[in-house]
Design an enzyme around this catalytic site. Structure first.
Site, PDB file in Angstrom:
ATOM      1  N   HIS A 264       0.665  -1.053   0.146  1.00  0.00           N
ATOM      2  CA  HIS A 264       0.010  -0.007   0.006  1.00  0.00           C
ATOM      3  C   HIS A 264       0.885   1.340   0.165  1.00  0.00           C
ATOM      4  CE1 HIS A 264      -3.059  -2.812   0.656  1.00  0.00           C
ATOM      5  NE2 HIS A 264      -2.964  -2.992   1.777  1.00  0.00           N
ATOM      6  N   ASP A 315      -4.281  -8.140  -3.372  1.00  0.00           N
ATOM      7  CA  ASP A 315      -4.808  -7.965  -2.054  1.00  0.00           C
ATOM      8  C   ASP A 315      -6.058  -8.999  -1.782  1.00  0.00           C
ATOM      9  OD1 ASP A 315      -5.048  -7.219   0.543  1.00  0.00           O
ATOM     10  OD2 ASP A 315      -5.105  -5.055  -0.002  1.00  0.00           O
TER      11      ASP A 315
END
Ligand SMILES: [Zn+2]
Length: 446
Positions: A264, A315
């Site tokens: 991220h 993810d």
């Protein structure tokens, strides 16, 4: 075995009439300007397979289950509550069945290796399985069933928040102490297929203390991954705990370098973006999940201008699609900056720029060589040139067409370690894998 392509994307750029010779899963020779040898399989356009640097395979089973507004401030944290409830039922067999579907879908969209950020270690009641790598075995099973390359990243998770706060009941399936985790890592290593890579992943600065971070990262010489700066609340909590922001803290205290992938890294100051870029670490961007969870927008323009390395990850596996992740990186910049064609040098193709960046960063993050080049694994994707999205295409627009306009059906074949896993856009085991997945979800959600 020889594959022959009319056009192929090599490290030096597009080349015509390319023979790719494969031996024992790796590329041994690449020859441009050749005629197809007798017995060579002929195809139209080849691009290298990409690495998916961040997956939680079991979360594929939750896709679409948390899209109702629960409360006015619904955000990542309420999604996490639903995830914890889903976890109350999953067996290792369920994890294998759900993850196999995710991995088949990854291959179908052009991902040939996955970094599994694997944190679901314990039994439903939180007790250790008799075999501490029981659920790692489920991941390995899914990788072997689908043929995808695996970089397994066992996750160390011990606390609920900064400052070593005690874990919550919903986190009981993730928890280890350092000795137990070392055993788990070694038991996982023993299960890995031949060309798998083993790293470790301290979950986040929320879940791991500085002392534990140092102990955990000493357990391997492989890749190191950590979630960082995904939500603003996390940044504020880190500031309150340490006086530094999460990425700033990691850069100041851990000697972050090329072995590291920061997953991220969404909320960066300009100075953090420049420092992270200079560190040589990879920013593992998961823009489809980040959009789904309302996390925020990674400052890609500044970070790439500073020479930063990126890769993509699926993810939460809410929608698995390599082209979609690349497109979302660029589109998030366009929406926030109100300009077009932001992430390429002037005059260059955005799709090609992002593809090359994600290919290199993906290989670095997952600990493997990439590209259609001698020595690299034979991880190759062919485009379906009969797809309307490629009508009249020349090589210099192929990747933009695939990434920005491709839609389903743009990929034809996928070879992983030289074995054909996807034909006509479908994984060879897709029907059995989907049927197993359906039965599993019907039972879990019934
Ligand atoms: Zn994650």
């Amino acid at each position: 075995m020889d594959l022959w392509f009319e056009t192929a994307l090599l490290p030096t750029g597009w080349a015509g009439r390319v023979t790719v010779r494969i031996a024992e899963g790796r590329i041994s020779h690449v020859l441009a300007g050749t005629d197809p040898a007798a017995g060579a399989e002929r195809h139209r356009v080849a691009i290298p397979g990409l690495g998916n640097v961040h997956s939680h395979g079991f979360q594929r089973g939750m896709a679409g289950l948390s899209e109702r507004r629960g409360r006015p401030d619904d955000d990542f944290w309420s999604w996490r509550e639903i995830m914890y409830r889903f976890l109350d039922r999953l067996t290792p067999e369920d994890i294998a069945a759900i993850t196999a579907l995710a991995y088949a879908e990854m291959l179908e969209t052009g991902y040939t290796r996955v970094g599994e950020f694997h944190y679901l270690h314990n039994d439903i009641d939180g007790a250790r399985y008799a075999d501490p790598a029981e659920t790692a075995g489920a991941i390995v099973h899914a990788a072997e069933r689908t043929g995808i390359g695996l970089t397994l990243l066992p996750v160390f998770y011990a606390h609920s928040d900064f400052g070593g706060l005690p874990a919550k009941p919903g986190q009981r399936r993730f928890l280890s102490d350092i000795d137990g985790f070392a055993t788990l890592v070694e038991a996982s290593r023993a299960k890995l297929p031949a060309d798998a890579v083993l790293g470790v992943a301290p979950h986040s600065l929320r879940a791991v203390t500085p002392e534990e971070l140092r102990a955990v990262t000493a357990l391997t010489t492989g890749p190191l991954h950590i979630h960082a700066a995904e939500q603003t609340r996390e940044v504020e909590a880190c500031l309150a705990w340490s006086g530094a922001r999460p990425v700033e803290w990691l850069l100041d205290n851990l000697g972050i370098g090329r072995r590291w992938t920061l997953i991220h890294a969404t909320h960066l100051t300009g100075a953090e973006a420049d420092r992270l870029a200079a560190s040589g670490a990879v920013a593992g961007l998961c823009p489809v999940t980040e959009a789904n969870l309302g996390d925020g927008i990674f400052p890609a323009e500044r970070y790439l201008a500073a020479g930063g390395a990126i890769a993509t990850g699926t993810d939460s596996n809410i929608q698995i699609d390599a082209a979609c992740e690349l497109r979302a990186i660029e589109y998030s910049q366009r929406l926030s900056l109100r300009r077009r064609a932001i992430l390429s040098p002037e005059g260059a193709s955005v799709g090609e720029t992002l593809f090359h960046a994600a290919l290199a960063g993906g290989g670095q993050a997952l600990g493997v060589e990439t590209g259609i080049a001698p020595g690299a694994p034979a991880d190759i994707v062919s485009l379906n040139m009969d797809h309307p999205g490629f009508a009249g295409a020349s090589a210099d627009t192929l990747l933009d067409r695939w990434i920005f306009a491709g839609r389903a059906g743009a990929i034809d074949c996928v070879w992983r370690a030289g074995t054909l896993q996807v034909v006509g856009g479908k994984h060879r085991g897709s029907e059995a894998i989907a049927s197993h997945y359906r039965k599993t979800l019907e039972r879990l959600l019934g």
